[in-house]
Structures are given as C-alpha cells and as structure tokens.
Design a protein around this motif. Structure first.
Motif, PDB file in Angstrom:
ATOM      1  N   UNK A  65      45.820  41.078  26.130  1.00 21.33           N
ATOM      2  CA  UNK A  65      45.375  40.021  26.358  1.00 21.33           C
ATOM      3  C   UNK A  65      45.544  40.927  28.475  1.00 21.33           C
ATOM      4  N   UNK A  66      46.709  42.444  28.273  1.00 19.79           N
ATOM      5  CA  UNK A  66      46.202  43.173  29.426  1.00 19.79           C
ATOM      6  C   UNK A  66      44.923  43.062  29.499  1.00 19.79           C
ATOM      7  N   UNK A  67      43.810  44.276  28.062  1.00 24.95           N
ATOM      8  CA  UNK A  67      42.574  44.586  28.768  1.00 24.95           C
ATOM      9  C   UNK A  67      42.112  43.909  28.921  1.00 24.95           C
ATOM     10  N   UNK A  68      42.020  42.809  28.538  1.00 21.66           N
ATOM     11  CA  UNK A  68      40.824  41.611  28.893  1.00 21.66           C
ATOM     12  C   UNK A  68      41.172  41.244  30.709  1.00 21.66           C
ATOM     13  N   UNK A  69      42.838  40.916  31.188  1.00 18.46           N
ATOM     14  CA  UNK A  69      42.690  41.228  32.497  1.00 18.46           C
ATOM     15  C   UNK A  69      42.677  42.570  33.428  1.00 18.46           C
ATOM     16  N   UNK A 102      39.888  44.254  32.455  1.00 19.03           N
ATOM     17  CA  UNK A 102      37.915  43.797  32.348  1.00 19.03           C
ATOM     18  C   UNK A 102      37.832  43.078  33.681  1.00 19.03           C
ATOM     19  N   UNK A 103      38.196  41.883  33.732  1.00 16.92           N
ATOM     20  CA  UNK A 103      38.068  40.802  34.629  1.00 16.92           C
ATOM     21  C   UNK A 103      38.688  41.220  36.142  1.00 16.92           C
ATOM     22  N   UNK A 104      39.317  41.866  36.105  1.00 15.55           N
ATOM     23  CA  UNK A 104      39.574  42.438  37.454  1.00 15.55           C
ATOM     24  C   UNK A 104      38.732  43.369  38.336  1.00 15.55           C
ATOM     25  N   UNK A 105      38.340  44.213  37.667  1.00 20.07           N
ATOM     26  CA  UNK A 105      36.930  45.114  37.739  1.00 20.07           C
ATOM     27  C   UNK A 105      35.283  44.035  37.582  1.00 20.07           C
ATOM     28  N   UNK A 106      35.186  43.248  37.675  1.00 19.97           N
ATOM     29  CA  UNK A 106      34.737  42.123  37.333  1.00 19.97           C
ATOM     30  C   UNK A 106      34.635  41.226  38.515  1.00 19.97           C
ATOM     31  N   UNK A 107      35.494  41.230  38.937  1.00 17.22           N
ATOM     32  CA  UNK A 107      35.586  40.249  39.867  1.00 17.22           C
ATOM     33  C   UNK A 107      36.021  41.208  41.604  1.00 17.22           C
ATOM     34  N   UNK A 108      36.119  42.236  41.262  1.00 17.07           N
ATOM     35  CA  UNK A 108      36.419  43.007  42.639  1.00 17.07           C
ATOM     36  C   UNK A 108      36.177  42.342  44.353  1.00 17.07           C
ATOM     37  N   UNK A 109      34.914  42.265  44.058  1.00 15.57           N
ATOM     38  CA  UNK A 109      34.026  41.320  45.122  1.00 15.57           C
ATOM     39  C   UNK A 109      34.688  39.898  45.577  1.00 15.57           C
ATOM     40  N   UNK A 110      35.182  39.849  44.633  1.00 11.28           N
ATOM     41  CA  UNK A 110      35.797  38.425  45.500  1.00 11.28           C
ATOM     42  C   UNK A 110      37.072  38.028  45.819  1.00 11.28           C
ATOM     43  N   UNK A 111      37.013  38.153  47.454  1.00 11.74           N
ATOM     44  CA  UNK A 111      37.761  37.882  48.506  1.00 11.74           C
ATOM     45  C   UNK A 111      39.153  37.038  47.747  1.00 11.74           C
ATOM     46  N   UNK A 112      38.541  35.876  46.879  1.00 12.77           N
ATOM     47  CA  UNK A 112      39.989  35.179  46.614  1.00 12.77           C
ATOM     48  C   UNK A 112      40.993  35.267  45.065  1.00 12.77           C
ATOM     49  N   UNK A 113      40.153  36.111  44.839  1.00 12.60           N
ATOM     50  CA  UNK A 113      41.144  36.776  43.778  1.00 12.60           C
ATOM     51  C   UNK A 113      42.710  37.482  44.204  1.00 12.60           C
ATOM     52  N   UNK A 114      43.701  36.561  43.040  1.00 13.48           N
ATOM     53  CA  UNK A 114      44.461  36.712  43.392  1.00 13.48           C
ATOM     54  C   UNK A 114      46.005  36.954  42.482  1.00 13.48           C
ATOM     55  N   UNK A 115      47.366  36.446  42.416  1.00 14.79           N
ATOM     56  CA  UNK A 115      47.950  36.872  41.797  1.00 14.79           C
ATOM     57  C   UNK A 115      48.089  35.854  40.274  1.00 14.79           C
ATOM     58  N   UNK A 116      48.321  34.485  41.701  1.00 16.79           N
ATOM     59  CA  UNK A 116      48.086  33.069  40.555  1.00 16.79           C
ATOM     60  C   UNK A 116      46.917  32.760  39.953  1.00 16.79           C
ATOM     61  N   UNK A 117      45.344  33.488  40.302  1.00 14.51           N
ATOM     62  CA  UNK A 117      44.441  33.486  39.694  1.00 14.51           C
ATOM     63  C   UNK A 117      44.843  34.471  38.400  1.00 14.51           C
ATOM     64  N   UNK A 118      44.666  35.442  38.730  1.00 12.76           N
ATOM     65  CA  UNK A 118      44.980  35.869  37.377  1.00 12.76           C
ATOM     66  C   UNK A 118      45.454  35.912  36.644  1.00 12.76           C
TER      67      UNK A 118
END
Length: 297
Positions: free
Chosen positions: A187-191, A193-209
């Motif tokens: 689960x942590x590894x997947x997160x 990877x998810x962070x790396x894939x969405x670095x350009x998205x300024x809406x990525x935040x703690x709640x979404x993760x």
C-alpha cells in the motif's frame, strides 16, 4: 578500541585553510571533535559568508539542533546533518539536552558540492547513520590519523579521502533508502508511485493521498511516517523539489515557468522560496552549475 571510540576521546579542530588556493574537485576544509556540556556551542552560518562549503556533522551522544530558514531539525545520537554554507542557519546543542558530543568535517569543491546535493535530494539534510557505517568509520579513522601524525597531512591525500568519504556516504544512504522501501507494505509503495505519477497536479494533497490509500488521514499519516520518517505533505513537497532540480539539471532550455507547472507548484515566488530553503541557492544559480557551455575555437 574501535576507530569511533578512539575519535570520541579526542577533542579539537584541524584546519586546512592554507590549501584553498589550489582548486581541486574535492577538498577537506576542517575536521573536529567536540564534547559540549554547558550549552555554549552555537554556530551561525549567515548568507553574508562568501565562502561556499559543506558541513557533515554526526552526533555521537546527546542531541544537536539545526535551525534552517525558520525550520527546526533535531539531530540526536546516530544522526548527522549535511548543510550547505552559506545559508541562513544555526546549529547548536539542543537546549533540552545535557550533552552534545559530535564529529564533523567541512568540505568544498565542485564535485563535493554535487555529491552532497545528490545525498540531500535523496535523503534530506538529516541523515540516519547506521552503527556499522563505513563512511563514519572512514571519517573517524582519518581524523585519528591526522591527530596522531600532523606531518602526514597532504592536500592530495585529503582530496582523495574527501571524494571517497562522500561517495561512500552517498552509497550508504541510497542503500538505506532501498532497504526501507523493500520493507514497506504494498500500500505504501503504491502511494509513492501514485505521488510520482501526479506530481504536476497542484490539487494533490494529504486528504487525497489518504483517500487513495483508503485510510483515514490520521492512520495514513502515522503509517507513512513509520516508513518514510517524514509526514506525507513534506515528502510530497520534497519530491516536487527534487523533480524540479532534476529538470533544472537536464532540461537547460525549459523555461522556469514550465518547470514550476510540471512540479505542481502554484506560483513562481512560492517555488523559488522553497527551492532556496532546501538547496541554499536560487533555481537559476542551481541550473548554472550544470549548464554546458561549448568551447569556442
């Protein structure tokens, strides 16, 4: 008696300032071991200092404290900090600690700066140093040698040692990060990877993760810190800055505005503030270190 135990019995500083006119890629500037008990130790490295160098300082015992641009970092036993100078920083014995026993080395040169930047990008400024660290053993052994035989000091030996020490430290920190990642739940590894894939998205935040991991914000933050030793928001920011540094190094013609957008930052001033806070220089200064200028015939 091990090299670490022997070094801890020493107390003093060794300076190589007279060698600085010869510009090698890696040079040592000074070494020292101190055992502070009276809260008298406080070192300020203000931006007005024109000399550029790097400090590695490892805590044998007690607690050190690093203040950098208003952020506080604790450096207890088994930890070290890696700091660029000049910077708006202060490092000292923690006011809450009765003891601060440490060893340090300061270094300069283009290659030394580049390796140190790679370490900080991968692991941050506060490093976990394993008890069996080869880099720490090298530092203690070298310090003991030049304390015992001052006449053996040689600028070329020093350059070779500095380069070997930094490379060993980089390799150890990369291996530590890899070992931690192997122990992580999927689960942590997947997160990550998810962070790396969405670095350009300024809406990525703690709640979404946390929602992506299907966990509450509280439990997600606790689990994330267990394996990454930092809150998820700080990890996200560090990854965005690391990616920005990578683009600055390799994409010389890419406008800064595009780099900022690709790394998910809201505006240029906020990005530049965070970049300088992390790397000790502006994005433009950082980029100029890597820009290739063809020679003219």
């Amino acid at each position: 008696m091990t090299q670490q135990e022997l070094a801890r019995k020493q107390n003093g500083d060794i300076s190589f300032r007279r060698f600085q006119n010869l510009k090698l890629l890696c040079q040592s500037r000074s070494y020292g071991v101190s055992n502070v008990t009276g809260h008298s130790y406080k070192n300020t490295q203000l931006c007005r200092n024109p000399e550029k160098f790097i400090i590695f300082q490892y805590t044998f015992q007690g607690v050190g404290e690093l203040l950098l641009n208003g952020e506080r970092y604790m450096v207890p036993e088994g930890k070290a900090f890696l700091l660029f100078v000049p910077s708006n920083s202060i490092y000292m014995q923690s006011p809450d600690a009765a003891l601060y026993h440490f060893i340090y080395i300061s270094m300069f040169g283009d290659m030394a700066m580049e390796i140190a930047q790679k370490i900080i990008k991968k692991c941050g400024m506060v490093l976990t140093i394993r008890p069996d660290s080869k880099a720490l053993e090298m530092l203690c052994e070298h310090f003991n040698k030049i304390i015992a035989y001052p006449s053996s000091r040689d600028i070329y030996d020093e350059a070779n040692f500095t380069y070997s020490f930094l490379l060993t430290l980089l390799k150890e920190q990369e291996n530590n990060a890899l070992a931690i990642r192997k122990e992580m739940p999927d689960m942590v590894k997947n997160i990550l990877s998810y962070i790396d894939q969405n670095l350009a998205d300024p809406s990525l935040n703690l709640s979404r993760m946390a929602a992506t991991a299907q966990l509450s914000v509280f439990y997600f933050t606790r689990l994330f810190k267990k394996y990454l030793f930092t809150p998820p928001q700080k990890y996200l920011q560090a990854r965005r800055l690391s990616y920005a540094a990578q683009l600055l190094e390799n994409e010389y013609s890419m406008p800064l505005k595009i780099i900022i957008e690709q790394c998910g930052f809201f505006n240029e001033s906020h990005f530049c503030y965070l970049f300088r806070k992390t790397y000790g220089m502006s994005p433009g200064e950082y980029r100029r270190q890597f820009k290739y200028t063809p020679k003219t015939e």
